[in-house]
Write an enzyme that holds these catalytic residues in place. Sequence first.
Site, PDB file in Angstrom:
ATOM      1  N   GLY A  45       0.833  -1.190   0.000  1.00  0.00           N
ATOM      2  CA  GLY A  45       0.000   0.000   0.000  1.00  0.00           C
ATOM      3  C   GLY A  45       0.868   1.240   0.000  1.00  0.00           C
ATOM      4  CD  GLN A  50       3.481   5.862   2.459  1.00  0.00           C
ATOM      5  OE1 GLN A  50       2.488   5.338   2.004  1.00  0.00           O
ATOM      6  NE2 GLN A  50       4.436   5.181   3.060  1.00  0.00           N
ATOM      7  CB  CYS A  92       4.921   2.508   7.446  1.00  0.00           C
ATOM      8  SG  CYS A  92       4.564   3.948   6.442  1.00  0.00           S
ATOM      9  CG  LEU A  93       6.973   0.927   1.595  1.00  0.00           C
ATOM     10  CD1 LEU A  93       6.592   1.153   0.135  1.00  0.00           C
ATOM     11  CD2 LEU A  93       8.107  -0.082   1.694  1.00  0.00           C
ATOM     12  CG  HIS A 134      -0.887   1.718   6.960  1.00  0.00           C
ATOM     13  ND1 HIS A 134      -0.007   1.193   7.879  1.00  0.00           N
ATOM     14  CD2 HIS A 134      -0.137   2.555   6.187  1.00  0.00           C
ATOM     15  CE1 HIS A 134       1.205   1.697   7.662  1.00  0.00           C
ATOM     16  NE2 HIS A 134       1.157   2.513   6.636  1.00  0.00           N
ATOM     17  CD  GLU A 135      -1.134   2.704   2.475  1.00  0.00           C
ATOM     18  OE1 GLU A 135      -0.549   3.804   2.469  1.00  0.00           O
ATOM     19  OE2 GLU A 135      -0.565   1.649   2.837  1.00  0.00           O
ATOM     20  CG  HIS A 138       0.356   7.186   5.071  1.00  0.00           C
ATOM     21  ND1 HIS A 138       1.508   7.666   5.656  1.00  0.00           N
ATOM     22  CD2 HIS A 138       0.536   5.850   4.933  1.00  0.00           C
ATOM     23  CE1 HIS A 138       2.336   6.642   5.868  1.00  0.00           C
ATOM     24  NE2 HIS A 138       1.765   5.531   5.451  1.00  0.00           N
TER      25      HIS A 138
HETATM   26 NI    NI Z   1       2.538   3.604   5.560  1.00  0.00          NI
END
Ligand code: NI
Length: 166
Positions: A45, A50, A92-93, A134-135, A138
């Site tokens: 995701g 991001q 998370c990236l 989660h997204e 963000h």
């Molecule tokens: Ni994330």
Amino acid sequence: MSRTIRTYPDPVLKEKAKPVESVSREIQDLAEEMAKLMYANQGIGLAAPQVGESLRVITVDISGPERQEDLQVLINPEIELCEGETETDEGCLSLPEFRTKVKRSEQVTVKGLDLKGREIRIRSEGMQAVCFQHEIDHLEGTLLLDHAGRLKRNMYSKKANKWEKN
Ligand code: NI
């Protein structure tokens, strides 16, 4: 590819992302680039902040970078309905080497626009539902760090600030 994955403490990650006014060619290109970056970085995701764009666009594919069979792109996503409760260990990236347990809804219905600007609804459960939550976090400037306890948050913050200086 011009964009890269932004990592904490990049301030764009803390901004509340702006709604997309129209699903233009630029937005379609952004979503395409996000999907490529998500797969290239072994993610399931990604949210536009991001990649440095404070806009309400997310990509999710829980089939993963090898299969790439279930790509969902949502513009201006909103959670319409939540049911149940689950707790997952998430990464998370934008937070390398960080993981924490987060309480989420087990099932969510998400509403938004697709890449053609049409309104769509996706009923999701399990990992996909967690991923959507989660997204969408963000887009509000909420990171996994904000779900962790203060001690864990402070320790990671110190470590990340040190990495940034090097
Ligand atoms: Ni994330």
